[in-house]
Design a protein around this motif. Sequence first.
Motif, PDB file in Angstrom:
ATOM      1  N   ALA A  11       0.814  -1.214   0.000  1.00  0.00           N
ATOM      2  CA  ALA A  11       0.000   0.000   0.000  1.00  0.00           C
ATOM      3  C   ALA A  11       0.847   1.263   0.000  1.00  0.00           C
ATOM      4  CB  ALA A  11      -0.925   0.000   1.215  1.00  0.00           C
ATOM      5  N   HIS A  12       1.926   1.270   0.763  1.00  0.00           N
ATOM      6  CA  HIS A  12       2.669   2.512   0.973  1.00  0.00           C
ATOM      7  C   HIS A  12       3.941   2.616   0.145  1.00  0.00           C
ATOM      8  CE1 HIS A  12       0.077   3.889   4.257  1.00  0.00           C
ATOM      9  NE2 HIS A  12       0.005   2.621   4.629  1.00  0.00           N
ATOM     10  N   ARG A  13       4.621   1.508  -0.106  1.00  0.00           N
ATOM     11  CA  ARG A  13       5.861   1.582  -0.874  1.00  0.00           C
ATOM     12  C   ARG A  13       5.603   1.551  -2.368  1.00  0.00           C
ATOM     13  NH1 ARG A  13      10.298  -2.369   1.133  1.00  0.00           N
ATOM     14  NH2 ARG A  13      10.180  -0.816   2.813  1.00  0.00           N
ATOM     15  N   PHE A  14       4.712   0.672  -2.781  1.00  0.00           N
ATOM     16  CA  PHE A  14       4.423   0.526  -4.205  1.00  0.00           C
ATOM     17  C   PHE A  14       3.197   1.331  -4.627  1.00  0.00           C
ATOM     18  CE2 PHE A  14       6.650  -3.403  -3.037  1.00  0.00           C
ATOM     19  CZ  PHE A  14       7.702  -3.364  -3.946  1.00  0.00           C
ATOM     20  N   GLY A  15       2.302   1.572  -3.690  1.00  0.00           N
ATOM     21  CA  GLY A  15       1.117   2.364  -3.985  1.00  0.00           C
ATOM     22  C   GLY A  15       1.293   3.782  -3.510  1.00  0.00           C
ATOM     23  N   LEU A  16       0.177   4.410  -3.167  1.00  0.00           N
ATOM     24  CA  LEU A  16       0.193   5.808  -2.740  1.00  0.00           C
ATOM     25  C   LEU A  16      -0.449   5.989  -1.374  1.00  0.00           C
ATOM     26  CD1 LEU A  16      -0.815   7.303  -6.194  1.00  0.00           C
ATOM     27  CD2 LEU A  16       1.375   7.674  -5.054  1.00  0.00           C
ATOM     28  N   GLY A  17      -0.543   4.880  -0.625  1.00  0.00           N
ATOM     29  CA  GLY A  17      -1.157   4.939   0.684  1.00  0.00           C
ATOM     30  C   GLY A  17      -2.642   4.608   0.623  1.00  0.00           C
ATOM     31  N   GLU A  18      -3.135   3.947   1.662  1.00  0.00           N
ATOM     32  CA  GLU A  18      -4.552   3.570   1.745  1.00  0.00           C
ATOM     33  C   GLU A  18      -5.070   3.849   3.151  1.00  0.00           C
ATOM     34  OE1 GLU A  18      -6.298   2.693  -0.803  1.00  0.00           O
ATOM     35  OE2 GLU A  18      -4.633   2.461  -2.206  1.00  0.00           O
ATOM     36  N   PRO A  19      -6.336   4.175   3.288  1.00  0.00           N
ATOM     37  CA  PRO A  19      -6.889   4.405   4.624  1.00  0.00           C
ATOM     38  C   PRO A  19      -7.050   3.129   5.437  1.00  0.00           C
ATOM     39  CG  PRO A  19      -8.594   4.587   2.962  1.00  0.00           C
ATOM     40  CD  PRO A  19      -7.313   4.456   2.226  1.00  0.00           C
ATOM     41  N   ALA A  20      -7.078   1.981   4.740  1.00  0.00           N
ATOM     42  CA  ALA A  20      -7.218   0.698   5.441  1.00  0.00           C
ATOM     43  C   ALA A  20      -6.549  -0.390   4.612  1.00  0.00           C
ATOM     44  CB  ALA A  20      -8.683   0.359   5.676  1.00  0.00           C
ATOM     45  N   LEU A  21      -5.700  -1.176   5.258  1.00  0.00           N
ATOM     46  CA  LEU A  21      -5.009  -2.243   4.544  1.00  0.00           C
ATOM     47  C   LEU A  21      -5.963  -3.332   4.099  1.00  0.00           C
ATOM     48  CD1 LEU A  21      -1.787  -2.582   6.746  1.00  0.00           C
ATOM     49  CD2 LEU A  21      -2.162  -1.219   4.679  1.00  0.00           C
ATOM     50  N   SER A  22      -7.125  -3.414   4.716  1.00  0.00           N
ATOM     51  CA  SER A  22      -8.114  -4.424   4.326  1.00  0.00           C
ATOM     52  C   SER A  22      -8.597  -4.223   2.891  1.00  0.00           C
ATOM     53  CB  SER A  22      -9.310  -4.382   5.280  1.00  0.00           C
ATOM     54  OG  SER A  22      -9.912  -3.093   5.275  1.00  0.00           O
ATOM     55  N   LEU A  23      -8.399  -3.018   2.342  1.00  0.00           N
ATOM     56  CA  LEU A  23      -8.829  -2.736   0.970  1.00  0.00           C
ATOM     57  C   LEU A  23      -8.026  -3.521  -0.056  1.00  0.00           C
ATOM     58  CD1 LEU A  23      -9.241   1.154   1.237  1.00  0.00           C
ATOM     59  CD2 LEU A  23     -11.062  -0.542   1.168  1.00  0.00           C
ATOM     60  N   LEU A  24      -6.864  -4.052   0.346  1.00  0.00           N
ATOM     61  CA  LEU A  24      -6.006  -4.762  -0.590  1.00  0.00           C
ATOM     62  C   LEU A  24      -6.446  -6.199  -0.814  1.00  0.00           C
ATOM     63  CD1 LEU A  24      -4.251  -2.285   0.278  1.00  0.00           C
ATOM     64  CD2 LEU A  24      -2.256  -3.747  -0.048  1.00  0.00           C
ATOM     65  N   GLY A  25      -7.343  -6.718   0.012  1.00  0.00           N
ATOM     66  CA  GLY A  25      -7.737  -8.122  -0.121  1.00  0.00           C
ATOM     67  C   GLY A  25      -6.726  -9.044   0.528  1.00  0.00           C
ATOM     68  N   LEU A  26      -6.705 -10.286   0.070  1.00  0.00           N
ATOM     69  CA  LEU A  26      -5.890 -11.308   0.724  1.00  0.00           C
ATOM     70  C   LEU A  26      -4.557 -11.569   0.031  1.00  0.00           C
ATOM     71  CD1 LEU A  26      -8.707 -13.904   1.550  1.00  0.00           C
ATOM     72  CD2 LEU A  26      -7.701 -12.157   3.053  1.00  0.00           C
TER      73      LEU A  26
END
Length: 457
Positions: A11-26
């Motif tokens: 979420a943070h290194r490869f993406g741009l940050g997320e409000p909840a890690l659960s949004l990434l799925g499994l």
Amino acid sequence: MHSPLQAALAAHRFGLGEPALSLLGLDARGWLLAQIGPADAQRGTDLPSASRGLQLQAQARQRVEDYREALRAGIIADQRARLATAASTQRPFAERLALFWTNHFTVSLAKGSARGLVGAFEREAIRPHIAGRFADLLTASTTHPAMLRYLDNHLSAGPQSRVVQRLARRSRVDASMEAPRLTGMNENLAREVLELHTLGATDAGGAYGPWGGYTQADVLAFAAVLTGWRGAGPGPDGAVNSFVANWHEPGAKTLLGRRYAEGPQALEAVLQDLSRHPSTARFIATKLARHFVADAPPPALVDRLATAFKRSDGDLPTLYRALLDAPEAWAPQPAKLKTPEEFVVSAARLLRLGERVASRAPDAGLAALGQRLHAAPSPAGWPDRAEDWLGPQALWQRIEWASRVAERLGSTIDARQLAEASLGPLLGAASRQQIERASDAPQALALLLMAPEFQRR
């Protein structure tokens, strides 16, 4: 195998940050792999094309105030679209790649000839090509009117070109005429394509070099190949007239030991050959690893990325997959400091601001943070090392920005809960304690935004 730490890094290194890690799925890695492809269309209305930007430039030079206002409005729309897209996208890894390549192939408002064209350059030359072959991305960026004008190639005419010879004849007939201004070639674009976009600086060395391998004679030969590529204003049909034969230097040119015939087809051949050069593979591999992994990327990682680039003939999805496969890329300790733009975008995503990120100011305050949007200070783009963004003044500017956001939004947000949901295992005990002990909700949010775990990725 999925883990909370992998999700946080994705979420943070490869993406741009997320409000909840659960949004990434499994499956964090699968979440990233599924995003590889052309970048999203930018969010915004009335976003000018390159053709429209050139038209507005020409009309603004005639001192028509309405067109100057239209040019300024287009620049503001481009800024809002860039931030709104990054803050809202469901494919943040693809968006980060688009931002990486836009900075690699910099075109900047810092030069007046690029005004009204920078946003169009990103939309037309970069975003559609980030998941194709590097050669295609290189060609699209080099021949786009924004790049041609930013690096002065629209002023470059071959000494033996028809336009220069015609002007010379006129000056001989009429002695009162000034000597023709178009008497030589401009080297800017040739030099920057070699030094900044493909081979790297010819005198570079150190852990990942030497790069380059070209001479001043190669720069001149490449400049001759590029003559005639002008990105001239739109014709009657609205199309941009990129190549003007009258400005092209006649005759064959020899570049890096290879001979290229005269004419517009030579440029594509040169760019194809540059994309396959070993120095290009290593230069691109180093920049990608530096952006995602560490300011001084591990040599073994650079080697593997360069090999993937060469073996795939510059296939960018293959390069991205090699990055995601690398154990070094998943090291748990955050090593990269967010640039001001990354900080603002990740804060907007954390707070679910979406397109509202630019509601108060088209650049969301980035100019005050030292990174004026679409206005890198040189063709080298914005720096990608922490040392360039760390300093007392820079830190204070971030604190002020975070405090203003927290004062405006903090009372409606539980920063303690948000920190756990967004950062997960990256959140350290010291930062957690500071946020928990905050005197009020706005202070808690400001502490979250300025926490080392949020400032780094």
